[in-house]
Design an enzyme around this catalytic site. Structure first.
Site, PDB file in Angstrom:
ATOM      1  CB  SER A 133      -4.814   3.733   7.756  1.00  0.00           C
ATOM      2  OG  SER A 133      -5.954   2.897   8.585  1.00  0.00           O
ATOM      3  CG  HIS A 154      -1.133   4.302   4.114  1.00  0.00           C
ATOM      4  ND1 HIS A 154      -0.730   4.781   5.149  1.00  0.00           N
ATOM      5  CD2 HIS A 154      -2.773   4.282   4.082  1.00  0.00           C
ATOM      6  CE1 HIS A 154      -1.763   5.668   5.533  1.00  0.00           C
ATOM      7  NE2 HIS A 154      -3.424   5.379   4.887  1.00  0.00           N
ATOM      8  CD  GLU A 166       2.351   6.949   5.347  1.00  0.00           C
ATOM      9  OE1 GLU A 166       2.730   7.890   6.661  1.00  0.00           O
ATOM     10  OE2 GLU A 166       1.479   5.610   5.648  1.00  0.00           O
ATOM     11  CG  ASN A 204      -2.769   7.640   9.690  1.00  0.00           C
ATOM     12  OD1 ASN A 204      -3.620   8.558   9.787  1.00  0.00           O
ATOM     13  ND2 ASN A 204      -3.417   6.672   9.427  1.00  0.00           N
TER      14      ASN A 204
END
Length: 509
Positions: A133, A154, A166, A204
């Site tokens: 991540s 991800h 992702e 993130n």
């Protein structure tokens, strides 16, 4: 085109016939194995912990039993899915797979060691993916003989339910590898987005302000967590930042922030919070230990009192989409309003009280500059029909009568007046403006495209809109004005404006 680019990667060509290896049988690994098996793949699930793979398969069986009980899956299909998943005892048993996805501990060195071992073991046309991540795919590929076949894949938790994947390119990742994983993710029922391997990837990275701005307001004693959560839920977010951090776990959330901060060489935009560090240091990690910002889960907010009295003459001032949204909502609620479109500010005039839509400047500053002590600032009404509260801050001399008047108006609009300390940008405005700005910078730096940014934030963290969907509603000038106001107040590079956002201010209307 080089030899590697010409390869027909087996995972792309064989579709459901390709065998998939998953290394790591925790919650994420089990979820990935379940999704792959439901898509028709034979899956080999490996974990170095004795019995972990078998326990994960039992957990998958329980989840599938639940689908059968709800009528969402036939018993025969459940049995077929489970038959496709088998535990593996060693990496050598994965030598014939077309794709391996590693889901081990989120640390660089163990992942690198595993990836190098797989690179030696697997056929040249197999793909290796990491579910990391936050760790650089480029760094993970360092030391591999065939780094071009490593790609980020991800997933988001819970994997069977969350649609986003992702697909992360490292510096060495072959385009055909990333394209094969993008296509495979679609066949698995997911919505993939391409992302360049930069700190935090898309979600993130862009999500950091959702936590950071609330933590900053808390550090300034701007409001209690329940007030800020209610304000952000009123903008359409499913959970407020404080309750979401409690759910994620403050240790986890803090470590991700620290990782993104360190990876960006101490960029102030990602600086961790002393408020959250104190929670971690004190063991208040959130729901998993029973206490974080809240003890247990937050209590539901009290209903907004009804109002059936009379209000002074109301005027909606200024122009822009937010002003029109506010005027429309007031009309729907049966309030008589006049329009002051020629005003040099945006917001509401109620008798002598001016209520400015926040531009990042404090009520005290505006009252001083305008020599108008009866003044307040209000948060951005992004979703007036969904909100049950909207944040307000008053200039020091506004007085109790002004507060009572605005409270009555808010009740007439179906909102609770959420009183904040006079902090720049209040709650929703500073948060959404920073989310838009972070999305703009991600696109400017080539991390993703605009559509990818919007999809990632809506599917990965359930935001009500993506940054480039908010932008037309708010307008680049309003977002930039607010960020400039925050920069003026704090003199921090944290609030620097993305070049892309600044250029949108200069674009022809």
């Amino acid at each position: 085109m080089n030899e590697n680019a010409m390869k027909q990667w087996r995972v792309a060509g064989e579709a459901a016939q390709a065998t998939v290896g998953v290394i790591g049988a925790g919650v994420m690994g089990a979820g990935i194995a379940q999704v792959a098996a439901q898509a028709g793949h034979a899956v080999k699930l490996l974990d170095v912990r004795e019995g972990a793979a078998a326990a994960a398969i039992a957990s998958i069986a329980k989840a599938l039993d639940g689908l059968v009980a709800k009528g969402r899956m036939e018993a025969a299909e459940r049995d077929a899915v489970l038959a496709r998943i088998s535990p593996a005892a060693a990496t050598a048993e994965l030598a014939d797979v077309a794709l391996v996805i590693e889901v081990i501990v989120e640390k660089l060195e163990p992942k690198q060691a595993l990836l190098r071992e797989l690179d030696t073991l697997l056929p040249a046309d197999a793909i290796i993916a990491s579910n990391t991540s936050s760790i650089s795919i480029t760094a993970l590929a360092n030391g591999m003989t065939n780094p071009q076949r490593l790609v980020g894949m991800h997933f988001f938790n819970p994997v069977p339910l969350m649609k986003l994947v992702e697909v992360v390119w490292g510096a060495e990742t072959e385009a055909s590898v990333a394209d094969a994983i993008h296509a495979l993710s679609k066949r698995w029922g997911k919505t993939p987005v391409h992302a360049k391997s930069t700190p935090g990837f898309i979600v993130n990275r862009i999500a950091r302000p959702y936590y950071a701005e609330t933590l900053a307001v808390l550090q300034e004693q701007g409001a209690e967590p329940a007030v800020l959560d209610r304000a952000l839920r009123g903008a359409g977010f499913r959970m407020g930042p404080c309750e979401l951090m409690d759910l994620i776990g403050h240790d986890t959330n803090y470590l991700v922030t620290q990782s993104v901060f360190d990876a960006n060489f101490g960029d102030k935009r990602y600086v961790p919070s002393l408020v959250q560090k104190a929670l971690v240091d004190g063991g208040r990690l959130g729901r998993k230990v029973g206490k974080g910002f809240y003890v247990g889960t937050p209590a539901a907010a009290a209903p907004v009192p009804a109002f059936d009295g009379e209000l002074p003459v109301l005027s909606v001032c200024g122009r822009g989409a937010l002003v029109e949204r506010l005027a429309d909502w007031m009309t729907q609620k049966g309030l008589n309003i006049t329009r002051g479109e020629s005003a040099d500010w945006s917001g509401l005039q109620i008798g002598d009280l001016q209520v400015h839509l926040t531009s990042g400047r404090c009520a005290a500053q505006l009252a001083h500059e305008r020599s108008h002590p009866q003044l307040a600032v209000m948060d951005w009404p992004l979703a007036p029909d969904r909100a049950d509260g909207l944040a307000v801050a008053f200039a020091p001399q506004a007085g109790e009568a002004a507060r009572q008047l605005l409270t009555q108006l808010w009740h007439a609009l179906g909102w609770e007046l959420l009183l904040l300390r006079d902090v720049p940008g209040l709650a929703v405005a500073r948060t959404v403006a920073m989310l838009v700005n972070e999305g703009a910078d991600a696109v400017w730096q080539g991390v993703c495209d605009e559509q990818g940014a919007d999809l990632a934030m809506k599917l990965g963290v359930n935001y009500p809109a993506g940054p480039f969907e908010w932008l037309p509603l708010l307008g680049a000038p309003r977002v930039s004005e607010l960020l400039d106001g925050l920069f003026e107040a704090y003199r921090s590079e944290r609030y620097r404006i993305s070049p892309l956002l600044r250029q949108r201010c200069w674009a022809p209307a």
